[in-house]
Design an enzyme around this catalytic site. Structure first.
Site, mmCIF file in Angstrom:
data_model
loop_
_atom_site.group_PDB
_atom_site.id
_atom_site.type_symbol
_atom_site.label_atom_id
_atom_site.label_comp_id
_atom_site.label_asym_id
_atom_site.label_seq_id
_atom_site.Cartn_x
_atom_site.Cartn_y
_atom_site.Cartn_z
ATOM 1 N N ARG A 45 0.295 60.070 -68.740
ATOM 2 C CA ARG A 45 -0.507 59.112 -67.970
ATOM 3 C C ARG A 45 0.341 57.938 -67.463
ATOM 4 O O ARG A 45 0.082 57.398 -66.393
ATOM 5 C CB ARG A 45 -1.672 58.624 -68.863
ATOM 6 C CG ARG A 45 -2.702 57.749 -68.156
ATOM 7 C CD ARG A 45 -3.934 57.624 -69.044
ATOM 8 N NE ARG A 45 -4.747 56.459 -68.749
ATOM 9 C CZ ARG A 45 -5.798 56.465 -67.932
ATOM 10 N NH1 ARG A 45 -6.159 57.578 -67.332
ATOM 11 N NH2 ARG A 45 -6.479 55.370 -67.731
ATOM 12 N N ILE A 71 -7.250 53.612 -61.719
ATOM 13 C CA ILE A 71 -7.237 54.902 -62.419
ATOM 14 C C ILE A 71 -8.370 54.810 -63.436
ATOM 15 O O ILE A 71 -8.496 53.812 -64.138
ATOM 16 C CB ILE A 71 -5.863 55.145 -63.075
ATOM 17 C CG1 ILE A 71 -5.766 56.494 -63.776
ATOM 18 C CG2 ILE A 71 -5.490 54.052 -64.047
ATOM 19 C CD1 ILE A 71 -4.329 56.813 -64.282
ATOM 20 N N SER A 72 -9.230 55.823 -63.494
ATOM 21 C CA SER A 72 -10.378 55.793 -64.405
ATOM 22 C C SER A 72 -9.898 55.797 -65.856
ATOM 23 O O SER A 72 -8.781 56.229 -66.148
ATOM 24 C CB SER A 72 -11.277 57.008 -64.174
ATOM 25 O OG SER A 72 -11.663 57.097 -62.821
ATOM 26 N N SER A 73 -10.752 55.373 -66.761
ATOM 27 C CA SER A 73 -10.405 55.363 -68.186
ATOM 28 C C SER A 73 -10.218 56.812 -68.657
ATOM 29 O O SER A 73 -10.795 57.738 -68.084
ATOM 30 C CB SER A 73 -11.520 54.712 -68.997
ATOM 31 O OG SER A 73 -12.643 55.578 -69.040
ATOM 32 N N ILE A 76 -13.552 58.691 -69.207
ATOM 33 C CA ILE A 76 -14.336 59.131 -68.045
ATOM 34 C C ILE A 76 -13.658 60.325 -67.369
ATOM 35 O O ILE A 76 -14.326 61.244 -66.874
ATOM 36 C CB ILE A 76 -14.617 57.969 -67.056
ATOM 37 C CG1 ILE A 76 -15.803 58.323 -66.133
ATOM 38 C CG2 ILE A 76 -13.448 57.580 -66.201
ATOM 39 C CD1 ILE A 76 -17.131 58.296 -66.780
#
Ligand code: SAH
Length: 219
Positions: A45, A71-73, A76
């Site tokens: 990531r 950037i989404s968690s 999610i």
């Protein structure tokens, strides 16, 4: 040194530790899909973030990726990909490439990914990363509300930006029979993650997302 706690990391070994800790938190948070957990445990990531944010890569929150986007968690991303319930051979369309991270996770779970990003700069950056980290993902620059008609039908479609009011109709049209769409729907950054399959819509979770902006970026 490895510093897995709180998702902070400073080197390759630290990143591996932090990924492991993240996967443990995802499990504790109710994610059970084995392929999704394995993918989350593998995709680096930190590579999808600016170097100064790499130390935050594995925390349970969205992060700035520039161009006004996030950037989404991890949760999610894992939840949305798992909600698609696709077999390893599936062809999936993602709308909202952003950093390319969710596409990289998805590409480890299914056969082929087409991902569409409206912002040319983000698309370009993601294209370079995914060529290296997820060769079965193709990045397209354009208005994702129109889908990717020339590659339809798709077994699954996942939208990673908030659609105002309803799932864009072109996406529904580009779904294979029995296919599944997962899309956040709402207004002003908050809404509901919905899953649509066989004409039926289920509400999965309350969510917060950046908006899905119809139209091309270079008007
Ligand atoms: N999946 C991404 C996070 C996406 S953030 C990741 O893993 O990093 C939402 C993205 O949707 C933003 O990059 C935004 O530019 C993009 N977007 C917004 N409207 C869009 C549209 N109409 N078509 C394609 N992308 C769109």
């Amino acid at each position: 040194m490895a510093r897995g706690r709180g998702g902070r990391t400073t080197d390759g070994h630290g990143a591996a530790k932090a990924r492991e800790a993240m996967v443990a938190r995802l499990r504790a948070g109710g994610i059970t899909d084995r392929r999704v957990l394995a993918a989350m445990g593998e995709v680096p990531r930190e590579r999808f973030l600016r170097p100064e944010l790499a130390g935050e890569a594995y925390g349970d929150h969205p992060l700035d990726i520039g161009r006004g986007q996030t950037i989404s968690s991890p949760w999610i991303v894992a939840f949305s990909v798992a909600a698609l319930q696709q077999p390893p051979s599936a062809r999936v369309l993602e709308i909202g490439t952003g950093s390319g991270y969710a596409a990289a996770v998805l590409a480890r779970c299914v056969g082929e990914v087409v991902t569409v990003e409206r912002d040319p700069e983000l698309a370009e950056r993601a294209r370079g990363l995914l060529a290296e980290l997820a060769p079965n993902a193709e990045v397209r620059t354009g208005d994702g509300t129109r889908g990717a008609a020339d590659r339809a039908p798709f077994d699954g479609i996942v939208v990673t930006a908030l659609a105002s009011g309803a799932i864009p109709p072109d996406l529904v049209d580009q779904l294979a029979p029995g296919g599944t769409i997962v899309c956040p729907v709402g207004d002003h950054r908050v809404g509901t993650l919905v899953r649509r399959r066989d004409g039926r819509t289920e509400h999965l979770a309350d969510v917060s997302f950046v908006p899905l902006v119809p139209g091309s970026a270079d008007r």
